[in-house]
Design an enzyme around this catalytic site. Structure first.
Site, PDB file in Angstrom:
ATOM      1  N   CYS A  17      13.990  -7.508 -33.521  1.00  0.00           N
ATOM      2  CA  CYS A  17      13.958  -6.147 -33.105  1.00  0.00           C
ATOM      3  C   CYS A  17      13.042  -5.768 -31.986  1.00  0.00           C
ATOM      4  CB  CYS A  17      13.735  -5.245 -34.184  1.00  0.00           C
ATOM      5  SG  CYS A  17      11.955  -5.049 -34.742  1.00  0.00           S
ATOM      6  N   HIS A  56      10.544  -6.290 -25.112  1.00  0.00           N
ATOM      7  CA  HIS A  56       9.731  -7.130 -23.858  1.00  0.00           C
ATOM      8  C   HIS A  56       9.781  -6.103 -22.798  1.00  0.00           C
ATOM      9  CE1 HIS A  56      12.032 -10.774 -25.242  1.00  0.00           C
ATOM     10  NE2 HIS A  56      10.854 -10.671 -25.949  1.00  0.00           N
TER      11      HIS A  56
HETATM   12  S1  SF4 Z   1      10.132 -14.947 -24.870  1.00  0.00           S
HETATM   13 FE1  SF4 Z   1      10.217 -17.056 -24.532  1.00  0.00          FE
HETATM   14  S2  SF4 Z   1       9.534 -17.763 -26.632  1.00  0.00           S
HETATM   15 FE2  SF4 Z   1      10.240 -15.810 -26.794  1.00  0.00          FE
HETATM   16  S3  SF4 Z   1      12.235 -15.791 -27.238  1.00  0.00           S
HETATM   17 FE3  SF4 Z   1      12.033 -15.907 -24.889  1.00  0.00          FE
HETATM   18  S4  SF4 Z   1      12.449 -17.829 -24.660  1.00  0.00           S
HETATM   19 FE4  SF4 Z   1      11.866 -18.033 -26.610  1.00  0.00          FE
END
Ligand code: SF4
Ligand code: SF4
Lengths: 459, 553
Positions: free
Chosen positions: B72, B206
């Site tokens: 999530c 993110h």
């Molecule tokens: S940020 Fe990098 S470590 Fe995380 S899921 Fe994406 S590819 Fe994988």
């Protein structure tokens, strides 16, 4: 230093939990659901919860842990998750075809207030649940209790949904094993079998979370309590419920629903708790204890008496789930060890606290107990006055390394060793394993710390 | 290195199967509506003249009940992006679970003794452990108190607060609590509204993490540090020590890292990161937002690099040297490559006869399913199928498709920060002419070509693969190795096929850079050639008949 910010000075904290010794309800509910044969656990909430719960259980067991989710989006969070759950039920039966879907809620669906029974009824009315298939549920809000509560709630749901008095009384005994490992569940069943008793165990994760490598993946492995067995728990002579926090609710519900009397005992960890378990079984089933079990008992006692000098007076710090911690504390005290620092993550109530105080009252040291505490507090106690042995889950290894204390992994989760899935810690055999682990830890340390002059060959 | 020409031969068969038929098989079991949706997320690859590839539906809602591997928003924000920063106290505001599960579970290595104050809160888990009282009456009071207690106990220089699902619903205003406590304590306190239900995967988290770090931290410290060729390394989380290996190579080349986002990082580095002259992006999915914003606000260009794979590492170093366009650096980089590459080559030439032609599938993350193909190519292995858990179309098809991506309701809810050039601090690192000249030399700015153009025609690209599809792909192709995460690990291995975890590396690594490549070759050699998979059948299953001597009769 790993935990380099942990100070000796202990400040009052009432709002901030640091390094928790518990986790949330749904993971316990998921674990319990996996103890039904052919069951797919379903997390009614957003997908993060089930991802985390599957991951935690997978890391602990190193086995596939399969479950589904209602995958709430922001919209579902506003309007409720009915549409998502209905769609999930439809898809799950079409694609994975389990016998049972066991729905547990999450913080999110609980805060919204989704009415799961109503949604299940709607699914039924809409013909989304094929004949002979079941959808059951338990409410598992994570802002109440802990993973043990979730386990308890799902175990009770098995009674609520399946148990019935659907025939004459059977000479069968129900066993509710509590939140223990698959290996422990096998061992509890074996003891009953050894006594010639026919038993029904629920939940039963043996051969679900310690299955063999066959080259064929089976989403629904051989183990787990069968539906027809769950249904006939209402016809049994009685129930033995192990571990109050995990098992009492189900035992009570079964008594209320089907008039099956129950005996509530501690988890059978160690000599005396196993004695109580065996004796309860004997009385309830009206059988004699076979020689084979007396031999197992005698072997455990033999090792304890032979090695008593190494147990005596060792100061132990112990952290974990209430049922385990209580049984283990009593066992440690019974072999002359001193469990001086005791922390449970789950708040298990005043009576529970009293039981721990009672069990440790004769220890000639100051005993600190915190029911509903965290590992920061435990670590701070240790910083003030250290111990000879630490017992707890994998996270405790950070304390063990920093403070250089022998450490035994016990409880949930164990993320860095195997063994718990295959070798029990309940029963006399499990007691032997515990005693072996304690001796290994204590004597390895003795060897390590001996000088060249006083290093010993024989111990 | 893998022979690209040989790789590019146009075949619409995949390991002697017709990929279209395989796709139909994957969909057959699904209810019609689901099949329709999934059929847009399963694509047979075909690379056209200008690297154009078929469109793949991605970053779309998870289908309830289908069983996938996504996490999530909170996991993406707190777990992935902020988790690796050692000197912020990260308080999870919510019930105990979310904080518990993201406690030490991502293997972000860090070296606290390298900062002056030596702070390291990574081994700790901080939670407000919300109870039903707070759900009913609100949790702001408890949060305020928790921040105070964190400060009193640990005296950190920064505290961050992460909201979990119930927090958004009960309407706690974490940002105003943070503002208030920031004022009161005199340290940086900021919040992330990363409730798990936002967006469709960790990807939303993110983005939220990028936004808040940019808003509350980047640009706070203008000290110009010593060092030449200053870069930030973005989207490198130091799993298994990857960032340490990249550091090692950079040091040898004389390249200075101002800040890594966010492996082995300190909040002090973030505050200062706008003083770098180039942003390098490893994981495009998780971090491109910060790079874009730094470009707009401070004039720092970004390029995509990849340090997974020996050849890719060399290529990335050359790109960096090309950008700075300084003979000293160019020579130094060439020297380092010349020093390091022979050993790597020796390693894969030795191993390759044992790995050549073995079949691989990769379903992971938002960039690794692409990056790791480099290493498998170097081992001469055959990639049959790949996909991401939470990537967007640009990660598959390349950034050129961004203008054509329709923004749906789930993504629209994630804030896009309005960023304009900073009146005092904006200074383009290169003039438009210089940028043009560099572009002409092949250095592409603000660009990522995506995974699909790098893959062979006929390979199957599967977004957000389901458990059912995973099992079917294994049954159909019997790959020699499957790359995914912990949740898939043991179901795949029950099929008798080794699974390499590409999130946690199965507790190994590093795999980045030159030394990492060697580690990876050895690891894959170990996995695909191990004896242990050969014992599944017991002798009595292989030869069930009883010999006459012992048979009754
Ligand atoms: S940020 Fe990098 S470590 Fe995380 S899921 Fe994406 S590819 Fe994988
Ligand atoms: S605490 Fe609640 S929101 Fe967090 S993982 Fe557990 S169920 Fe999900």
């Amino acid at each position: 230093m790993l935990l380099r910010h942990t100070t000796k000075e202990i400040m009052e904290r009432s709002a901030l939990t640091v390094n928790p010794a518990k986790t949330c309800q749904p993971v316990g509910a998921m674990y319990a659901s996996l103890g039904i044969h052919g069951c797919l656990p379903h997390s009614h909430g957003s997908q993060g919860c089930y991802a985390y719960h599957r991951t935690a259980l997978t890391r602990h067991y190193k086995e596939p842990v399969i479950a589904a989710t209602s995958a709430f989006t922001e919209g579902a969070s506003v309007f409720g998750g009915q549409a998502n759950l209905l769609q999930a039920i439809d898809n799950i039966f079409a694609v994975y075809n389990p016998d049972v879907i066991a729905v547990h809620t999450t913080c999110l669906s609980e805060t919204i207030g989704d009415d799961i029974p109503q949604i299940i009824n709607k699914a039924k009315a809409d013909g989304k649940i094929p004949d002979g298939k079941y959808v059951i549920h338990a409410n598992t809000p994570s802002y109440v209790g802990s993973h043990i509560t979730g386990f308890s709630n799902m175990t009770k749901a098995m009674v609520d949904y399946f148990s019935s008095q659907n025939g004459p009384k059977q000479k069968t005994i129900n066993l509710i094993p509590g939140y223990v490992e698959p290996s422990d569940m096998s061992e509890i069943k074996r003891i009953a079998r050894e006594m010639g008793i026919s038993s029904l165990m629920f939940p039963d994760t043996s051969q679900v979370l310690n299955g063999p490598m066959t080259g064929h993946y089976q989403m629904f492995p051989a183990g787990g309590s069968k539906i027809k067995d769950l249904q006939s728990t209402g016809n049994s002579l009685g129930t033995i419920a192990m571990g109050r926090m995990a098992s009492l609710a189900a035992a009570r519900a079964l008594d209320a629903k089907c008039k099956v009397p129950y005996e509530m005992i501690d988890l059978p960890i160690g000599l005396q708790a196993t004695d109580i378990f065996v004796d309860s079984l004997r009385k309830m089933a009206g059988v004699n204890v076979p020689e084979s079990l007396s031999i197992e008992r005698g072997q455990l006692l033999d090792v304890i008496t032979d090695m008593q000098q190494y147990f005596f007076g060792k100061r132990v710090a112990l952290v974990g789930d209430p049922d385990q911690v209580l049984a283990l504390t009593k066992f440690l005290v019974s072999i002359d060890m001193y469990p001086v620092y005791i922390v449970t993550g789950s708040a298990a109530g005043k009576k529970y606290q009293k039981a721990l105080e009672e069990a440790t009252k004769d220890i000639p040291h100051e005993v600190k107990i915190k029911v509903g505490g965290d590992m920061l507090l435990l670590h701070q106690w240790i910083k003030n006055l250290s111990v000879d042995l630490l017992i707890g889950n994998t996270y405790v290894k950070y304390i063990a390394k920093d403070e250089d204390i022998p450490f035994i992994r016990f409880g949930f989760p164990i993320l860095d060793r195997i063994g718990h899935s295959y070798f029990p810690t309940v029963g006399y055999k499990g007691g032997l394993r515990l005693v072996e682990k304690i001796l290994d830890a204590v004597l390895d340390r003795k060897d390590r710390d001996s000088t060249d002059i006083n290093f010993e060959l024989v111990l | 290195m893998a022979d690209r020409n040989q790789q590019q031969e146009v075949v619409m068969s995949l390991d002697e199967q017709n990929p279209e038929t395989v796709k139909a098989d994957l969909l057959r079991r699904y209810p019609i509506k689901i099949a329709r949706k999934r059929s847009k997320q399963i694509v047979v690859n075909k690379v056209g003249a200008c690297d154009d590839v078929p469109q793949i539906s991605s970053n779309v809602r998870t289908i309830p009940g289908l069983i996938g591997q996504r996490g999530c928003c909170y996991a993406g924000c707190k777990g992935v992006v902020l988790g690796p920063t050692r000197d912020i106290i990260n308080i999870t505001h919510g019930p105990i679970g979310c904080g518990f599960y993201s406690w030490l579970t991502r293997r972000n290595q860090t070296d606290p003794d390298s900062s002056e104050d030596k702070h390291n809160f990574i081994p700790y888990c901080f939670s407000t452990d919300m109870q039903d009282e707070e759900i009913i009456f609100g949790g702001e009071r408890k949060l305020r108190k928790a921040i105070q207690e964190a400060y009193d106990n640990f005296k950190p220089k920064a505290i961050a607060v992460f909201a979990t699902c119930p927090v958004g619903l009960i309407g706690d205003d974490i940002h105003s609590v943070c503002r208030e406590m920031k004022e009161k304590l005199g340290i940086n306190v900021f919040g992330f509204s990363c409730e798990g239900y936002k967006g469709v995967s960790q990807s939303a988290g993110h983005h939220i993490a990028n936004n808040q770090i940019f808003k509350h931290v980047v640009g706070l410290d203008d000290t110009v540090r010593e060092g030449e060729y200053k870069v930030n390394l973005l989207g490198e989380y130091n799993i298994g020590g990857d960032a340490f290996e990249i550091d090692r190579i950079f040091k040898k080349c004389g390249i200075s890292i101002v800040s890594t986002y966010s492996g082995n990082s300190s909040i002090d580095d973030f505050s200062n990161s706008h003083t770098a002259d180039l942003n390098l992006i490893m994981c495009h999915r998780s971090i491109n937002y910060v790079a874009e914003m730094m470009d707009k606000k401070y004039g720092i260009p970004w390029i995509k690099i990849n340090f997974i794979g020996a050849e890719a590492t060399a290529k990335s170093l050359r790109k960096i040297a090309g950008y700075f366009n300084d003979q000293k650096l160019i020579d130094r980089v060439e020297q380092v490559i010349a020093e390091e590459l022979p050993e790597v080559k020796k390693a894969y030439l030795e191993i390759r006869p044992r790995t050549e032609g073995k079949k691989v599938m990769l379903f992971v993350g938002g960039s690794r399913a692409h990056h790791y193909q480099e290493l498998f190519n170097e081992l001469g292995m055959k990639i049959l199928s790949a996909g991401y858990e939470f990537a967007h179309r640009d990660d598959y098809e390349g950034r050129k498709v961004i203008p054509s991506i329709k923004v749906d309701a789930d993504s629209r809810n994630i804030e896009e920060l309005e960023v304009t050039p900073d009146p005092g601090k904006y200074s383009p690192r290169k003039s438009p002419e210089e940028m043009n000249a560099l572009e002409n030399q092949g250095i592409k700015f603000s660009d990522y070509e995506g995974m699909m153009p790098a893959m062979k025609d006929g390979t199957l690209i599967i977004d957000d693969i389901s458990q059912f599809e995973t099992d079917a792909m294994i049954e159909i192709f019997k790959p020699d190795i499957f790359c995914a995460g912990i949740k898939e690990k043991y179901s795949v291995q029950k099929h008798g096929i080794p699974l390499k975890q590409l999130h946690s590396y199965d507790y190994g690594g590093p795999y980045a850079g030159f030394k990492g490549a060697i580690n990876f070759y050895k690891e894959i050699d170990r996995m695909v050639n191990s004896k242990v998979w050969g014992y599944i059948k017991a002798p009595w299953e292989k030869n069930p008949e009883l010999t006459a001597t012992y048979a009754w009769g």
